[in-house]
Design a protein around this motif. Structure first.
Motif: not given
Length: 65
Positions: A12-19, A21-28, A39-48
């Protein structure tokens, strides 16, 4: 690795960190939308969780050798 970390917490920690970073890149790149964010929350948490389980299995395998 001497400390026992619960694989679910690690995943879960890994998934949250990746979420984050991914959101920051999308904001930039001005590509952030709340429709895709849920959808990204669900994907990153399952991936984590998959990542955490794989790390647990690898640690257990290494410990038996």
């Amino acid at each position: 690795m001497n400390t026992k970390i619960n694989w679910v917490v690690e995943g879960l920690i890994f998934g949250i960190i990746m979420l984050v970073f991914s959101s920051i890149l999308d904001l930039i790149t001005d590509d952030f939308t709340f429709d895709r964010f849920w959808i990204k929350i669900l994907i990153w948490l399952i991936g984590g969780l998959v990542y955490g389980l794989l790390m647990k299995l690898l640690r257990d395998r290494k410990a038996t050798k």
